[in-house]
Design a protein around this motif. Structure first.
Motif, mmCIF file in Angstrom:
data_model
loop_
_atom_site.group_PDB
_atom_site.id
_atom_site.type_symbol
_atom_site.label_atom_id
_atom_site.label_comp_id
_atom_site.label_asym_id
_atom_site.label_seq_id
_atom_site.Cartn_x
_atom_site.Cartn_y
_atom_site.Cartn_z
ATOM 1 N N SER A 41 0.806 -1.222 0.000
ATOM 2 C CA SER A 41 0.000 0.000 0.000
ATOM 3 C C SER A 41 0.841 1.276 0.000
ATOM 4 O O SER A 41 0.279 2.374 -0.084
ATOM 5 C CB SER A 41 -0.936 0.016 1.225
ATOM 6 O OG SER A 41 -1.846 -1.051 1.182
ATOM 7 N N LEU A 44 0.354 3.551 -3.072
ATOM 8 C CA LEU A 44 -0.978 4.159 -2.978
ATOM 9 C C LEU A 44 -0.982 5.264 -1.933
ATOM 10 O O LEU A 44 -1.574 6.339 -2.158
ATOM 11 C CB LEU A 44 -2.002 3.085 -2.610
ATOM 12 C CG LEU A 44 -3.444 3.567 -2.360
ATOM 13 C CD1 LEU A 44 -4.040 4.162 -3.626
ATOM 14 C CD2 LEU A 44 -4.315 2.418 -1.851
ATOM 15 N N LEU A 99 -3.220 2.044 -8.753
ATOM 16 C CA LEU A 99 -2.528 1.634 -7.527
ATOM 17 C C LEU A 99 -3.489 0.989 -6.533
ATOM 18 O O LEU A 99 -3.136 0.001 -5.876
ATOM 19 C CB LEU A 99 -1.846 2.844 -6.887
ATOM 20 C CG LEU A 99 -0.621 3.380 -7.630
ATOM 21 C CD1 LEU A 99 -0.150 4.689 -7.013
ATOM 22 C CD2 LEU A 99 0.512 2.355 -7.615
ATOM 23 N N GLU A 100 -4.697 1.527 -6.424
ATOM 24 C CA GLU A 100 -5.684 0.910 -5.534
ATOM 25 C C GLU A 100 -6.102 -0.460 -6.049
ATOM 26 O O GLU A 100 -6.312 -1.391 -5.277
ATOM 27 C CB GLU A 100 -6.913 1.806 -5.373
ATOM 28 C CG GLU A 100 -7.894 1.254 -4.344
ATOM 29 C CD GLU A 100 -9.010 2.220 -4.011
ATOM 30 O OE1 GLU A 100 -9.811 1.875 -3.133
ATOM 31 O OE2 GLU A 100 -9.082 3.293 -4.620
ATOM 32 N N CYS A 269 -5.513 3.994 4.518
ATOM 33 C CA CYS A 269 -4.775 2.857 3.964
ATOM 34 C C CYS A 269 -4.710 1.685 4.935
ATOM 35 O O CYS A 269 -4.530 0.537 4.519
ATOM 36 C CB CYS A 269 -3.361 3.291 3.576
ATOM 37 S SG CYS A 269 -3.307 4.378 2.123
#
Length: 308
Positions: A41, A44, A99-100, A269
């Protein structure tokens, strides 16, 4: 006899609290899973910090125009403001969404493996057993459909808000328009949350079973029949969490120094992988319920034929 009768009984449908409880058990009882999702993550997180700073500055700038009359709106919206909106839209729909999606892919795939295995996986095993490349293309195709549908509904919600604040708020019958806009907003938001559960289920389906595109969307709609209420509440929890963090940061002016944005995005996140674990469990439960129902219907038909 008792064991056979118990074995033949259908599984009880998981409620919202049951799905959340199981997701928390999978996520927070595996320290290596938390570490793995943390590393995956990070890209992101970095993009979201930049995006949230730009977004909240733009939201603050836009709020200054709410008291203006419609005739003077276009005079105040200069080219720089328009370019900011274009930039925000591009960041949201391209790098941020990709990215997610990448974070969702590895989280769902790994969470499904952890759910099906009694043995815990080490961090080394998690990195050595990545997501199957064969399903990556199909998942990306499904994500394009999901992005299009999500964006259309979000623009619909934004259109209602903008029309009320810009054109209707200062009219004579503003109370009537406020009620109409509130009802319309609530209706579209409800549909958006219900359908978000189906769209996320189609992504889970593409990742785990290789079904993609329109087929995944249609099948997710079939599996979620009778489960819209659960999907609504599950998506509402994460929708409310994300907007609570954003509005709280905006209220305290966290975008000015940057520390508030970092905390906001960090908390988002931290919980975002949990959303995908929830979607994975929700998909499996809906699928099992539909398969059991189909089996019961076929068994009933067989009994009827034999009786005749």
């Amino acid at each position: 006899m008792e064991n056979e009768s118990i074995k033949g009984m259908p599984k009880q449908k998981l409620e919202v609290s049951d799905i959340l409880k199981e997701a928390v058990m999978i996520y927070f009882k595996n320290l290596t899973f938390i570490i793995f999702t943390f590393f995956t993550s990070l890209p992101l997180f970095c993009f979201m910090v930049y995006f949230e700073i730009c977004l909240q500055q733009t939201m603050l700038e836009t709020s200054r125009y709410y008291g203006s009359m419609p005739d003077f709106i276009m005079e105040k919206l200069d080219i720089d403001y328009f370019l900011k909106l274009v930039q925000l839209g591009f960041i949201y729909m391209v790098p941020l969404y990709v990215l997610e999606l990448g974070s969702a892919i590895v989280t769902i795939d790994l969470a499904s493996k952890l759910r099906s295995k009694e043995k815990k996986m080490t961090l080394k095993e998690m990195f050595q057993k990545p997501f199957g490349i064969s399903n990556l293309r199909g998942t990306f195709i499904t994500s394009i459909y999901v992005l299009f549908l999500t964006t259309c509904h979000q623009l619909g919600l934004l259109w209602i808000v903008v029309n009320y604040h810009v054109y209707l708020k200062n009219t004579v019958c503003y109370m009537l328009f406020a009620v109409i806009c509130s009802v319309g907003f609530a209706k579209i938001l409800r549909l958006y949350l219900e359908w978000s559960a189906m769209w996320n289920m189609s992504l889970v389906m593409s990742i785990l079973e290789g079904i993609y595109g329109v087929d995944a969307l249609v099948l997710s709609g079939y599996f979620s029949r009778g489960c819209h209420r659960r999907g609504l509440f599950l998506m509402l929890i994460f929708f409310a969490w994300g907007h609570f963090l954003r509005l709280s940061c905006l209220h305290v002016g966290g975008y000015e120094e940057g520390n508030g944005i970092i905390i906001q995005v960090g908390l988002f996140c931290l919980v975002n992988p949990l959303k995908w674990v929830v979607c994975m469990i929700y998909f499996h439960d809906c699928k099992e319920r539909n398969l059991e129902k189909k089996t019961d219907e076929e068994s009933g038909k067989d009994v009827k034929v034999e009786h005749e």
